[in-house]
Design a protein around this motif. Structure first.
Motif, PDB file in Angstrom:
ATOM      1  N   PRO A 162      37.891  33.970  31.770  1.00  0.00           N
ATOM      2  CA  PRO A 162      38.207  34.359  33.158  1.00  0.00           C
ATOM      3  C   PRO A 162      39.409  33.615  33.740  1.00  0.00           C
ATOM      4  CG  PRO A 162      35.845  34.009  32.872  1.00  0.00           C
ATOM      5  CD  PRO A 162      36.496  33.531  31.617  1.00  0.00           C
ATOM      6  N   ALA A 163      39.676  32.394  33.279  1.00  0.00           N
ATOM      7  CA  ALA A 163      40.805  31.625  33.815  1.00  0.00           C
ATOM      8  C   ALA A 163      42.143  32.295  33.516  1.00  0.00           C
ATOM      9  CB  ALA A 163      40.798  30.207  33.234  1.00  0.00           C
ATOM     10  N   LEU A 164      42.166  33.185  32.520  1.00  0.00           N
ATOM     11  CA  LEU A 164      43.414  33.870  32.153  1.00  0.00           C
ATOM     12  C   LEU A 164      43.610  35.173  32.917  1.00  0.00           C
ATOM     13  CD1 LEU A 164      43.352  33.401  28.265  1.00  0.00           C
ATOM     14  CD2 LEU A 164      44.485  31.965  29.977  1.00  0.00           C
ATOM     15  N   SER A 165      42.644  35.555  33.740  1.00  0.00           N
ATOM     16  CA  SER A 165      42.703  36.836  34.441  1.00  0.00           C
ATOM     17  C   SER A 165      43.969  37.007  35.287  1.00  0.00           C
ATOM     18  CB  SER A 165      41.455  37.010  35.308  1.00  0.00           C
ATOM     19  OG  SER A 165      41.497  38.231  35.998  1.00  0.00           O
ATOM     20  N   PRO A 166      44.404  35.988  36.066  1.00  0.00           N
ATOM     21  CA  PRO A 166      45.644  36.173  36.845  1.00  0.00           C
ATOM     22  C   PRO A 166      46.859  36.446  35.968  1.00  0.00           C
ATOM     23  CG  PRO A 166      44.392  34.296  37.659  1.00  0.00           C
ATOM     24  CD  PRO A 166      43.746  34.699  36.382  1.00  0.00           C
ATOM     25  N   PHE A 167      46.941  35.814  34.805  1.00  0.00           N
ATOM     26  CA  PHE A 167      48.070  36.042  33.902  1.00  0.00           C
ATOM     27  C   PHE A 167      48.035  37.463  33.343  1.00  0.00           C
ATOM     28  CE2 PHE A 167      47.628  31.449  33.952  1.00  0.00           C
ATOM     29  CZ  PHE A 167      48.942  31.007  33.948  1.00  0.00           C
ATOM     30  N   ILE A 168      46.842  37.943  33.033  1.00  0.00           N
ATOM     31  CA  ILE A 168      46.711  39.306  32.515  1.00  0.00           C
ATOM     32  C   ILE A 168      47.056  40.319  33.600  1.00  0.00           C
ATOM     33  CG2 ILE A 168      45.056  40.986  31.612  1.00  0.00           C
ATOM     34  CD1 ILE A 168      43.641  38.618  30.237  1.00  0.00           C
ATOM     35  N   THR A 169      46.640  40.029  34.838  1.00  0.00           N
ATOM     36  CA  THR A 169      47.007  40.894  35.964  1.00  0.00           C
ATOM     37  C   THR A 169      48.522  40.947  36.125  1.00  0.00           C
ATOM     38  OG1 THR A 169      44.933  40.365  37.109  1.00  0.00           O
ATOM     39  CG2 THR A 169      46.727  41.264  38.444  1.00  0.00           C
ATOM     40  N   LEU A 170      49.181  39.809  35.975  1.00  0.00           N
ATOM     41  CA  LEU A 170      50.642  39.764  36.078  1.00  0.00           C
ATOM     42  C   LEU A 170      51.280  40.591  34.969  1.00  0.00           C
ATOM     43  CD1 LEU A 170      53.220  38.646  37.362  1.00  0.00           C
ATOM     44  CD2 LEU A 170      52.992  36.636  35.880  1.00  0.00           C
ATOM     45  N   ARG A 171      50.741  40.501  33.776  1.00  0.00           N
ATOM     46  CA  ARG A 171      51.300  41.302  32.674  1.00  0.00           C
ATOM     47  C   ARG A 171      51.182  42.788  32.972  1.00  0.00           C
ATOM     48  NH1 ARG A 171      50.031  41.212  26.096  1.00  0.00           N
ATOM     49  NH2 ARG A 171      50.620  43.395  25.779  1.00  0.00           N
ATOM     50  N   ARG A 172      50.035  43.197  33.470  1.00  0.00           N
ATOM     51  CA  ARG A 172      49.852  44.620  33.793  1.00  0.00           C
ATOM     52  C   ARG A 172      50.814  45.052  34.895  1.00  0.00           C
ATOM     53  NH1 ARG A 172      43.471  43.679  33.683  1.00  0.00           N
ATOM     54  NH2 ARG A 172      43.040  44.152  31.486  1.00  0.00           N
ATOM     55  N   LEU A 173      51.040  44.177  35.839  1.00  0.00           N
ATOM     56  CA  LEU A 173      51.957  44.497  36.937  1.00  0.00           C
ATOM     57  C   LEU A 173      53.372  44.726  36.409  1.00  0.00           C
ATOM     58  CD1 LEU A 173      52.001  42.789  40.392  1.00  0.00           C
ATOM     59  CD2 LEU A 173      54.137  43.061  39.158  1.00  0.00           C
ATOM     60  N   THR A 174      53.818  43.852  35.495  1.00  0.00           N
ATOM     61  CA  THR A 174      55.170  44.018  34.940  1.00  0.00           C
ATOM     62  C   THR A 174      55.272  45.286  34.110  1.00  0.00           C
ATOM     63  OG1 THR A 174      54.595  42.630  33.027  1.00  0.00           O
ATOM     64  CG2 THR A 174      55.619  41.538  34.908  1.00  0.00           C
ATOM     65  N   PRO A 178      63.300  47.260  38.585  1.00  0.00           N
ATOM     66  CA  PRO A 178      63.335  45.844  38.964  1.00  0.00           C
ATOM     67  C   PRO A 178      63.043  45.617  40.441  1.00  0.00           C
ATOM     68  CG  PRO A 178      65.188  46.372  37.535  1.00  0.00           C
ATOM     69  CD  PRO A 178      64.532  47.670  37.896  1.00  0.00           C
ATOM     70  N   ALA A 179      63.507  46.533  41.307  1.00  0.00           N
ATOM     71  CA  ALA A 179      63.278  46.377  42.744  1.00  0.00           C
ATOM     72  C   ALA A 179      61.789  46.489  43.067  1.00  0.00           C
ATOM     73  CB  ALA A 179      64.069  47.444  43.512  1.00  0.00           C
ATOM     74  N   ALA A 180      61.119  47.478  42.464  1.00  0.00           N
ATOM     75  CA  ALA A 180      59.674  47.630  42.687  1.00  0.00           C
ATOM     76  C   ALA A 180      58.917  46.437  42.112  1.00  0.00           C
ATOM     77  CB  ALA A 180      59.181  48.926  42.051  1.00  0.00           C
ATOM     78  N   LEU A 181      59.397  45.925  40.997  1.00  0.00           N
ATOM     79  CA  LEU A 181      58.762  44.752  40.396  1.00  0.00           C
ATOM     80  C   LEU A 181      58.874  43.557  41.333  1.00  0.00           C
ATOM     81  CD1 LEU A 181      57.405  43.294  38.040  1.00  0.00           C
ATOM     82  CD2 LEU A 181      59.676  42.955  37.037  1.00  0.00           C
ATOM     83  N   ALA A 182      60.051  43.347  41.910  1.00  0.00           N
ATOM     84  CA  ALA A 182      60.255  42.216  42.821  1.00  0.00           C
ATOM     85  C   ALA A 182      59.337  42.323  44.041  1.00  0.00           C
ATOM     86  CB  ALA A 182      61.716  42.164  43.256  1.00  0.00           C
ATOM     87  N   LYS A 183      59.209  43.522  44.586  1.00  0.00           N
ATOM     88  CA  LYS A 183      58.355  43.725  45.763  1.00  0.00           C
ATOM     89  C   LYS A 183      56.896  43.420  45.440  1.00  0.00           C
ATOM     90  CE  LYS A 183      56.964  47.297  49.080  1.00  0.00           C
ATOM     91  NZ  LYS A 183      57.135  48.727  49.492  1.00  0.00           N
ATOM     92  N   ASN A 184      56.422  43.891  44.293  1.00  0.00           N
ATOM     93  CA  ASN A 184      55.023  43.688  43.917  1.00  0.00           C
ATOM     94  C   ASN A 184      54.746  42.251  43.493  1.00  0.00           C
ATOM     95  OD1 ASN A 184      53.239  46.371  43.706  1.00  0.00           O
ATOM     96  ND2 ASN A 184      55.381  46.900  43.324  1.00  0.00           N
ATOM     97  N   THR A 233      53.575  48.050  34.647  1.00  0.00           N
ATOM     98  CA  THR A 233      53.548  49.182  35.574  1.00  0.00           C
ATOM     99  C   THR A 233      54.919  49.432  36.184  1.00  0.00           C
ATOM    100  OG1 THR A 233      51.228  48.752  36.105  1.00  0.00           O
ATOM    101  CG2 THR A 233      52.483  50.099  37.666  1.00  0.00           C
ATOM    102  N   HIS A 234      55.652  48.365  36.487  1.00  0.00           N
ATOM    103  CA  HIS A 234      56.936  48.495  37.192  1.00  0.00           C
ATOM    104  C   HIS A 234      58.122  48.156  36.295  1.00  0.00           C
ATOM    105  CE1 HIS A 234      54.731  49.046  40.927  1.00  0.00           C
ATOM    106  NE2 HIS A 234      53.998  47.992  40.619  1.00  0.00           N
ATOM    107  N   ALA A 235      57.965  48.426  34.992  1.00  0.00           N
ATOM    108  CA  ALA A 235      59.029  48.091  34.040  1.00  0.00           C
ATOM    109  C   ALA A 235      60.303  48.897  34.269  1.00  0.00           C
ATOM    110  CB  ALA A 235      58.526  48.315  32.612  1.00  0.00           C
ATOM    111  N   ASN A 236      60.183  50.070  34.866  1.00  0.00           N
ATOM    112  CA  ASN A 236      61.360  50.926  35.051  1.00  0.00           C
ATOM    113  C   ASN A 236      62.127  50.629  36.332  1.00  0.00           C
ATOM    114  OD1 ASN A 236      60.895  52.351  32.666  1.00  0.00           O
ATOM    115  ND2 ASN A 236      59.484  53.766  33.672  1.00  0.00           N
TER     116      ASN A 236
END
Length: 668
Positions: free
Chosen positions: A205-217, A224-230, A219-222
């Motif tokens: 469970p301690a790795l959950s925030p890192f995994i969430t961050l990976r999923r976020l990147t 950079p502006a949307a990635l920065a906002k999120n 999702t917004h790989a296409n």
């Protein structure tokens, strides 16, 4: 736990003292041969007392024992001596003391410290398996500095095993800085396949925030502006967590990428001469991707201008003149043209070459270890016990990414060697270890055969297997194919034995030839026509009474979708890898309808080249993000596409098999 035995002791003052001391306890150490002790990872421990040597502690322990016969006090001093030897980088001496303590029995009060010191003494050596040392660490109390040392040792041992999620979970409990923890956890977690993340999140469970961050990147790989906002919103949600204040450097870089501004793209292809049809099919794929973008953006003014430059029969200087000030290039298609043109391009030009130079091909064939710890560099960390060499393997790669040293030149190709390498990994990861490799005697299939075997040896080496169990068959016609398969399966030898028995008994023997039972998989590198021949030969040669099926694996080079239904009958149960675009079901049905209307009766090779051109155009605007975040991939017509450290597009193709005379996709 195998400690250093009594035979072959190093007779120094300290060793003699410890032997005499422990012999007074009335225990008799077991005799065993001296194992080979590899040089361990440099170990840093907390100094017990300033200017006190291990010999002082050993003599003090001897005096205490002679005076009081207090075993616990004596053992405490002996363990301090072992710790001092570890600080002095003398693990063999520490191992000998720990062996003596073990032989006399470790009291409960010293169990935790003893287990910690044993793990330190053997971590980084080949003398004791990592899993055994990890089990020892379960006995270590998690209090204060001991908890930190335990976590550091766990991280080191998990890395040795390739358990990157477990290593990431452990390193969070060490005393590394926040930035160092974030960088290492991020690098390890992004090396793990996407499909494993849910299980990892549940396990750690301690790795959950890192995994969430990976999923976020992802999702917004296409954008950079949307990635920065999120990312800004992400840090608000995880305020107080490590990631709330410190993001991985590559993620920050990705969010700061700007629009590539590819207003003018030069596409270099052979459009006349012998390879004109090949170049034209790639061009058709590029144009289809271009017009798909027109429909998507509903404004052709937002799209770049494409200029097609014919590379046939012209020299490098002519191509440079044609390119002019264009900053974005797709192509060339031919290896010779790539090797001659790319070195002469001016700085600042972004290239997606549709082939790769010979030196990169050779590097790809010799570099088989693609794990995150395959890069070595000097150790940079010094505050965590035993982690220096393990973490150093990640520093060079991480620093390059942190500096944004992404290559402006990338290489995309449909190299057959890449398919052979993927097939080796696929077969190996399914647990097969004794393949028969059948290869036609042509240059293409022999290259694939060589690549497969080289990578197979590398995969076996990672399991510390000195011998790779491969049976090779080469052929140049149907007769040599049949003969090679029957010999490899020992069917010919079985027939000979039957004939010999008949001769000796002068009677007919009612029996069937039997094939080898140690073979667990057959790999074929052959043309579609030869593969249709070899599969029935293999089925006829296998022993029907074993109840064991030996699967046959092939690459896309063995598949031809133009031969009709009879082909699938002869290829029954063959497993293979191929482009998603050629699979019976994929995610581009509307595009397929348009292509079939525009180009009637494309053959298999034309379909592959079309998909190649389509993906090349779609990849171009994504190269900045893919170069920055190496774990990202683009799901294209030719496969799942990502970039490696050499700027090469790595292509993973899906699996399928022939079942009931149809191509069926496989999920794993």
């Amino acid at each position: 736990m195998r400690h250093i035995g009594q035979a072959g002791k190093i007779f120094t003052l300290s060793t003699i003292t410890s032997v005499l001391l422990l012999s007074g306890c009335g225990s008799t150490p077991k005799t065993q041969s001296m194992p080979v002790v590899a040089e361990p990872t440099p170990i840093e421990t907390t100094q017990v007392e300033k200017d006190v040597t291990p010999e002082h502690k050993l003599l003090e322990a001897k005096k205490v024992w002679a005076r009081t016969r207090d075993k616990e006090q004596r053992d405490a001093l002996l363990l301090q001596a072992a710790d001092l030897y570890l600080q002095d980088q003398q693990p063999v001496m520490a191992q000998q003391i720990l062996y003596g303590v073990k032989e006399d029995g470790v009291s409960g009060v010293h169990q935790s410290n003893y287990a910690l010191l044993v793990t330190k003494a053997y971590a980084g050596t080949s003398d004791v398996p990592a899993e055994q040392l990890l089990a020892m660490l379960d006995k270590v109390n998690e209090e204060g500095e001991t908890a930190i040392e335990k976590a550091a040792l766990q991280t080191q041992l998990y890395l040795q095993q390739g358990q990157y999620a477990a290593a990431a979970n452990s390193i969070l409990k060490t005393n590394l800085s926040t930035e160092e923890k974030v960088q290492h956890v991020w690098q390890w977690l992004t090396s793990i396949p996407k499909g494993s993340l849910l299980t990892i999140e549940e396990t750690y469970p301690a790795l959950s925030p890192f995994i969430t961050l990976r999923r976020l990147t992802e999702t917004h790989a296409n954008s950079p502006a949307a990635l920065a906002k999120n990312l800004s919103q992400f840090q608000q949600v995880y305020r107080g967590h490590l990631l709330g204040n410190t993001l991985p450097k590559t993620v920050i870089q990705a969010s700061q990428l700007s629009d590539a501004g590819a207003n003018d793209i030069a596409v270099l292809l052979p459009l006349t001469g012998r390879l004109a049809r090949t170049g034209q099919m790639v061009k058709d794929g590029i144009m289809s991707a271009y017009y798909a973008d027109v429909e998507k953006k509903q404004n052709d003014h937002l799209l770049p201008r494409l200029r097609f430059i014919d590379t046939s029969g012209v020299d490098t200087q002519h191509l440079l003149d044609e390119i002019g000030n264009t900053k974005f290039i797709v192509g060339p298609l031919l290896k010779d043209t790539v090797e001659q043109l790319v070195p002469r391009l001016p700085a600042g030009v972004n290239v997606l070459a549709l082939n790769r130079p010979e030196e990169l091909t050779a590097l790809a064939n010799t570099t088989s270890d693609t794990s995150p710890d395959s890069v070595a560099s000097p150790a940079q960390l010094s505050r965590v016990s035993g982690l220096e060499n393990e973490l150093a393997a990640y520093n060079e790669q991480g620093e390059l990414e942190a500096l944004g040293l992404s290559a402006a030149i990338n290489y995309f190709g449909l190299a057959p060697e890449d398919e052979a390498k993927q097939l080796a990994e696929l077969v190996f990861n399914k647990g097969f270890r004794a393949p028969i490799v059948i290869a036609a005697q042509s240059g293409l299939y022999q290259r694939m055969d060589t690549t497969f075997k080289r990578h197979w040896r590398a995969l076996n080496n990672k399991e510390n297997k000195l011998r790779t169990n491969i049976t090779s068959v080469t052929f140049n016609d149907s007769n040599s194919l049949r003969e090679g398969i029957t010999q490899a399966l020992d069917v010919a030898q079985s027939n000979d034995r039957i004939k010999q028995i008949e001769y000796m008994t002068n009677d007919e023997v009612y029996n069937m030839p039997r094939s080898r039972r140690d073979i667990d998989v057959i790999v074929a590198f052959a043309s579609p026509q030869d593969t249709e021949l070899l599969n029935p030969i293999i089925e006829a040669s296998l022993n029907p009474y074993d109840g064991k099926q030996v699967p046959v694996y092939a690459t896309s080079r063995s598949m031809d979708y133009d031969s009709g239904k009879n082909q699938w009958r002869d290829l029954q149960n063959v497993h293979f890898i191929d482009m998603p675009w050629l699979m019976p079901s994929h995610e581009w049905p509307s595009l397929q309808q348009e292509v079939e209307l525009a180009w009637e009766k494309q053959n298999t090779m034309q379909k592959r080249l079309f998909a190649f051109g389509f993906d090349a155009y779609q990849l171009l605007p994504q190269l900045g993000m893919l170069n920055t975040l190496k774990f990202l991939s683009h799901e294209g017509l030719t496969g799942s596409l990502s970039l490696n450290q050499n700027g090469e597009v790595v292509r993973q193709q899906p699996q399928a098999m022939i079942r009931d005379e149809k191509v069926q996709m496989l999920s794993e």
